[in-house]
Scaffold this motif. Structure first.
Motif, PDB file in Angstrom:
ATOM      1  N   ASP A   1      31.223 -11.312 -31.592  1.00  0.00           N
ATOM      2  CA  ASP A   1      30.155 -11.653 -30.840  1.00  0.00           C
ATOM      3  C   ASP A   1      30.250 -11.143 -29.494  1.00  0.00           C
ATOM      4  O   ASP A   1      29.043 -10.722 -28.999  1.00  0.00           O
ATOM      5  N   GLN A   2      31.056 -11.280 -28.946  1.00  0.00           N
ATOM      6  CA  GLN A   2      31.309 -10.887 -27.632  1.00  0.00           C
ATOM      7  C   GLN A   2      31.001  -9.072 -27.386  1.00  0.00           C
ATOM      8  O   GLN A   2      30.448  -8.657 -26.493  1.00  0.00           O
ATOM      9  N   GLU A   3      31.515  -8.333 -28.273  1.00  0.00           N
ATOM     10  CA  GLU A   3      31.264  -7.079 -28.322  1.00  0.00           C
ATOM     11  C   GLU A   3      29.856  -6.695 -28.469  1.00  0.00           C
ATOM     12  O   GLU A   3      29.111  -5.749 -27.831  1.00  0.00           O
TER      13      GLU A   3
ATOM     14  N   ASN B   1      26.536 -10.613 -37.879  1.00  0.00           N
ATOM     15  CA  ASN B   1      25.715 -11.685 -37.474  1.00  0.00           C
ATOM     16  C   ASN B   1      24.249 -11.644 -37.039  1.00  0.00           C
ATOM     17  O   ASN B   1      23.605 -12.269 -36.465  1.00  0.00           O
ATOM     18  N   GLY B   2      24.049 -10.158 -37.059  1.00  0.00           N
ATOM     19  CA  GLY B   2      22.642  -9.730 -36.532  1.00  0.00           C
ATOM     20  C   GLY B   2      21.756 -10.083 -37.222  1.00  0.00           C
ATOM     21  O   GLY B   2      20.508 -10.023 -37.126  1.00  0.00           O
ATOM     22  N   PHE B   3      21.916 -10.106 -38.702  1.00  0.00           N
ATOM     23  CA  PHE B   3      21.053  -9.940 -39.717  1.00  0.00           C
ATOM     24  C   PHE B   3      20.499 -11.592 -40.289  1.00  0.00           C
ATOM     25  O   PHE B   3      21.727 -12.344 -40.316  1.00  0.00           O
ATOM     26  N   VAL B   4      19.205 -11.512 -40.570  1.00  0.00           N
ATOM     27  CA  VAL B   4      18.919 -12.838 -41.056  1.00  0.00           C
ATOM     28  C   VAL B   4      19.640 -13.253 -42.354  1.00  0.00           C
ATOM     29  O   VAL B   4      20.103 -14.296 -42.605  1.00  0.00           O
ATOM     30  N   ASP B   5      19.559 -12.265 -43.257  1.00  0.00           N
ATOM     31  CA  ASP B   5      20.144 -12.196 -44.653  1.00  0.00           C
ATOM     32  C   ASP B   5      21.577 -11.656 -44.504  1.00  0.00           C
ATOM     33  O   ASP B   5      21.418 -10.426 -44.446  1.00  0.00           O
TER      34      ASP B   5
ATOM     35  N   VAL C   1      18.477 -16.120 -25.155  1.00  0.00           N
ATOM     36  CA  VAL C   1      19.907 -16.228 -25.298  1.00  0.00           C
ATOM     37  C   VAL C   1      20.425 -15.011 -26.092  1.00  0.00           C
ATOM     38  O   VAL C   1      20.283 -14.696 -27.309  1.00  0.00           O
ATOM     39  N   PRO C   2      21.016 -14.037 -25.172  1.00  0.00           N
ATOM     40  CA  PRO C   2      21.688 -12.652 -25.833  1.00  0.00           C
ATOM     41  C   PRO C   2      22.431 -12.935 -26.974  1.00  0.00           C
ATOM     42  O   PRO C   2      22.742 -11.903 -27.885  1.00  0.00           O
ATOM     43  N   TYR C   3      23.254 -13.899 -27.106  1.00  0.00           N
ATOM     44  CA  TYR C   3      24.350 -13.899 -27.974  1.00  0.00           C
ATOM     45  C   TYR C   3      23.734 -14.497 -29.415  1.00  0.00           C
ATOM     46  O   TYR C   3      24.371 -14.475 -30.295  1.00  0.00           O
ATOM     47  N   GLU C   4      22.678 -14.926 -29.296  1.00  0.00           N
ATOM     48  CA  GLU C   4      21.710 -15.440 -30.708  1.00  0.00           C
ATOM     49  C   GLU C   4      20.669 -14.429 -31.144  1.00  0.00           C
ATOM     50  O   GLU C   4      19.900 -15.064 -32.092  1.00  0.00           O
ATOM     51  N   GLY C   5      20.442 -13.429 -30.378  1.00  0.00           N
ATOM     52  CA  GLY C   5      19.283 -12.666 -30.973  1.00  0.00           C
ATOM     53  C   GLY C   5      19.520 -11.403 -30.879  1.00  0.00           C
ATOM     54  O   GLY C   5      20.327 -10.793 -29.966  1.00  0.00           O
TER      55      GLY C   5
ATOM     56  N   GLY D   1      11.301  -0.290  -9.003  1.00  0.00           N
ATOM     57  CA  GLY D   1      10.394  -1.453  -8.530  1.00  0.00           C
ATOM     58  C   GLY D   1      11.455  -2.546  -8.366  1.00  0.00           C
ATOM     59  O   GLY D   1      12.692  -2.731  -8.202  1.00  0.00           O
ATOM     60  N   ALA D   2      10.538  -3.922  -7.987  1.00  0.00           N
ATOM     61  CA  ALA D   2      11.487  -4.870  -7.776  1.00  0.00           C
ATOM     62  C   ALA D   2      12.196  -5.492  -8.968  1.00  0.00           C
ATOM     63  O   ALA D   2      11.553  -5.502  -9.789  1.00  0.00           O
ATOM     64  N   ASP D   3      12.986  -6.328  -8.730  1.00  0.00           N
ATOM     65  CA  ASP D   3      13.751  -7.076  -9.741  1.00  0.00           C
ATOM     66  C   ASP D   3      12.622  -8.094 -10.709  1.00  0.00           C
ATOM     67  O   ASP D   3      11.805  -8.472  -9.974  1.00  0.00           O
ATOM     68  N   PRO D   4      12.686  -7.996 -11.969  1.00  0.00           N
ATOM     69  CA  PRO D   4      11.813  -8.867 -12.558  1.00  0.00           C
ATOM     70  C   PRO D   4      12.103 -10.157 -12.577  1.00  0.00           C
ATOM     71  O   PRO D   4      13.461 -10.603 -12.329  1.00  0.00           O
ATOM     72  N   THR D   5      11.033 -11.048 -12.884  1.00  0.00           N
ATOM     73  CA  THR D   5      11.423 -12.490 -12.658  1.00  0.00           C
ATOM     74  C   THR D   5      11.684 -13.075 -14.262  1.00  0.00           C
ATOM     75  O   THR D   5      11.541 -12.148 -14.917  1.00  0.00           O
ATOM     76  N   LEU D   6      12.167 -14.148 -14.295  1.00  0.00           N
ATOM     77  CA  LEU D   6      12.367 -14.705 -15.696  1.00  0.00           C
ATOM     78  C   LEU D   6      11.340 -14.626 -16.627  1.00  0.00           C
ATOM     79  O   LEU D   6      11.424 -14.149 -17.867  1.00  0.00           O
ATOM     80  N   ASP D   7      10.022 -14.784 -15.901  1.00  0.00           N
ATOM     81  CA  ASP D   7       8.914 -14.611 -16.780  1.00  0.00           C
ATOM     82  C   ASP D   7       8.448 -13.223 -17.439  1.00  0.00           C
ATOM     83  O   ASP D   7       7.715 -12.978 -18.141  1.00  0.00           O
ATOM     84  N   GLU D   8       8.913 -12.385 -16.169  1.00  0.00           N
ATOM     85  CA  GLU D   8       8.646 -10.949 -16.689  1.00  0.00           C
ATOM     86  C   GLU D   8       9.735 -10.315 -17.486  1.00  0.00           C
ATOM     87  O   GLU D   8       9.528  -9.107 -18.202  1.00  0.00           O
ATOM     88  N   ALA D   9      10.836 -10.810 -17.698  1.00  0.00           N
ATOM     89  CA  ALA D   9      11.766 -10.485 -18.692  1.00  0.00           C
ATOM     90  C   ALA D   9      11.237 -10.366 -20.153  1.00  0.00           C
ATOM     91  O   ALA D   9      10.649 -11.243 -20.501  1.00  0.00           O
ATOM     92  N   TYR D  10      11.476  -9.039 -20.619  1.00  0.00           N
ATOM     93  CA  TYR D  10      10.722  -8.927 -21.963  1.00  0.00           C
ATOM     94  C   TYR D  10      11.954  -8.677 -23.186  1.00  0.00           C
ATOM     95  O   TYR D  10      11.815  -8.060 -24.255  1.00  0.00           O
ATOM     96  N   ASP D  11      13.416  -8.901 -22.679  1.00  0.00           N
ATOM     97  CA  ASP D  11      14.356  -9.326 -23.665  1.00  0.00           C
ATOM     98  C   ASP D  11      15.394  -9.964 -23.137  1.00  0.00           C
ATOM     99  O   ASP D  11      15.377 -10.630 -22.074  1.00  0.00           O
ATOM    100  N   ALA D  12      16.115 -10.717 -24.282  1.00  0.00           N
ATOM    101  CA  ALA D  12      17.190 -11.714 -23.669  1.00  0.00           C
ATOM    102  C   ALA D  12      18.285 -11.405 -22.900  1.00  0.00           C
ATOM    103  O   ALA D  12      18.737 -12.308 -21.966  1.00  0.00           O
ATOM    104  N   LYS D  13      18.775 -10.138 -22.921  1.00  0.00           N
ATOM    105  CA  LYS D  13      19.770  -9.606 -21.759  1.00  0.00           C
ATOM    106  C   LYS D  13      19.453  -9.631 -20.498  1.00  0.00           C
ATOM    107  O   LYS D  13      20.219 -10.157 -19.737  1.00  0.00           O
ATOM    108  N   SER D  14      18.074  -9.342 -20.258  1.00  0.00           N
ATOM    109  CA  SER D  14      17.352  -9.097 -19.102  1.00  0.00           C
ATOM    110  C   SER D  14      17.217 -10.510 -18.398  1.00  0.00           C
ATOM    111  O   SER D  14      17.689 -10.762 -17.562  1.00  0.00           O
ATOM    112  N   TYR D  15      16.863 -11.335 -19.496  1.00  0.00           N
ATOM    113  CA  TYR D  15      16.530 -12.773 -19.058  1.00  0.00           C
ATOM    114  C   TYR D  15      18.074 -13.576 -18.493  1.00  0.00           C
ATOM    115  O   TYR D  15      17.984 -14.153 -17.450  1.00  0.00           O
ATOM    116  N   HIS D  16      18.964 -13.119 -19.435  1.00  0.00           N
ATOM    117  CA  HIS D  16      20.223 -13.583 -19.143  1.00  0.00           C
ATOM    118  C   HIS D  16      20.681 -13.131 -17.523  1.00  0.00           C
ATOM    119  O   HIS D  16      21.415 -13.814 -16.801  1.00  0.00           O
TER     120      HIS D  16
END
Length: 304
Positions: free
Chosen positions: A240-242, A215-219, A190-194, A24-39
């Motif tokens: 982080d970049q990897e 750095n992916g873990f809260v604790d 922000v895919p670098y932060e979550g 289908g069509a590319d999603p819009t920002l509002d339709e993105a359900y993960d940070a990488k897609s949003y990015h």
């Protein structure tokens, strides 16, 4: 079909691979359900269907090279069905049907013929308020590692896919497993932060090794626990970049063979040279732009 998934790396016999056709069509920002897609939507780099088809075709070729039986979901017109791992997952001889986010609820209909191959007593349908997706569940012999979000703002995060109630349900079904919940950092834009799923920050390979992003873990204590279980010398640490490039999300065909993105040079060379593994490299850059990679694309059904 007799399901059997005891860990992440046993010799693979059958698997469901996601479906790239008719996205289908590319999603819009509002339709993105993960940070990488949003990015990628934000930067105009969201992948094209032809490129996704090409990459998944290469993945299927590798699976069949190792005599793996590959199932595919039926095609739903104009629908993203790439990430099979989110729809359902197998632990031991049971298939757990995920309560996926509402944006993807129709996707499970495409798996009906696959579900019908499984004895109905072995299928677990969770209560509506128990939220979990397969990317957050890592089976490792006596351990079940489960990524989650304990935040009071849980319902406000699109990237929070597994809740505490679902973990309690898993404890009831698998009382002999040592279930370890690992709280993940969440960020919808922000895919670098979550971290979307646990397998984006931690993934076992071989017989006693793992790929991990600290750095992916809260604790930090959760990260330290994993290091203690696997041993510092058996852990490959990603930067982080990897993590952003999705290094942890590779896929094991056996303890000796992994499928990895051909751009993961540092890690692929390390697995070959230091761990003696066979690394099957394929291009998967375009699919990574949607927030998942090789493990996300698969739903293993039977491993030896």
């Amino acid at each position: 079909m007799k399901l059997n998934i005891k860990n992440e790396t046993g010799k693979l016999r059958s698997v469901v691979l996601g479906q790239p056709i008719s996205m289908g069509a590319d999603p819009t920002l509002d339709e993105a359900y993960d940070a990488k897609s949003y990015h990628t939507i934000q930067h105009g780099t969201y992948p094209k269907e032809n490129d996704i088809i090409r990459e998944m075709t290469e993945f299927e070729k590798i699976l069949k090279k190792y005599d793996v039986e590959v199932y595919r979901p039926e095609i739903i017109e104009d629908y993203n069905q790439v990430f099979a791992r989110d729809v359902a997952f197998v632990i031991d001889d049971k298939m757990i049907i995920s309560n996926v986010i509402s944006d993807r609820a129709d996707e499970q209909d495409a798996y009906r013929k696959i579900f019908e191959k499984v004895e109905w007593r072995k299928i677990v349908n969770l209560p509506d308020t128990a939220h979990i997706e397969g990317g957050d569940v890592i089976v490792w012999d006596d351990f079940l590692f489960v990524g989650t979000c304990f935040s009071e703002d849980y319902r406000n995060y699109k990237t929070a896919r597994t809740n505490e109630y679902a973990i309690e349900i898993l404890k009831e079904y698998f009382p002999k497993k040592r279930i370890i919940d690992l709280e993940l950092k969440k960020n919808d834009t922000v895919p670098y932060e979550g971290i979307l799923h646990l397998d984006c920050t931690f993934n076992p390979v071989g017989k006693d090794k793992c790929i991990i992003y600290k750095n992916g873990f809260v604790d930090e204590s959760d990260y330290r626990l994993l290091i203690d279980i696997f041993g510092e010398e058996n852990c490959f640490h990603v930067t982080d970049q990897e993590m952003f490039e999705m290094f942890p999300n590779i896929f094991s065909i056996s303890p000796e063979v992994v499928v990895s993105d051909s751009s993961f040079t540092r890690m692929n060379n390390f697995m070959r040279d230091e761990w003696g593994m066979t690394v099957e490299e394929i291009p998967y850059r375009e699919i990574s732009k949607m927030g998942g990679l090789l493990r996300c694309s698969t739903m293993p059904l039977v491993r030896e």
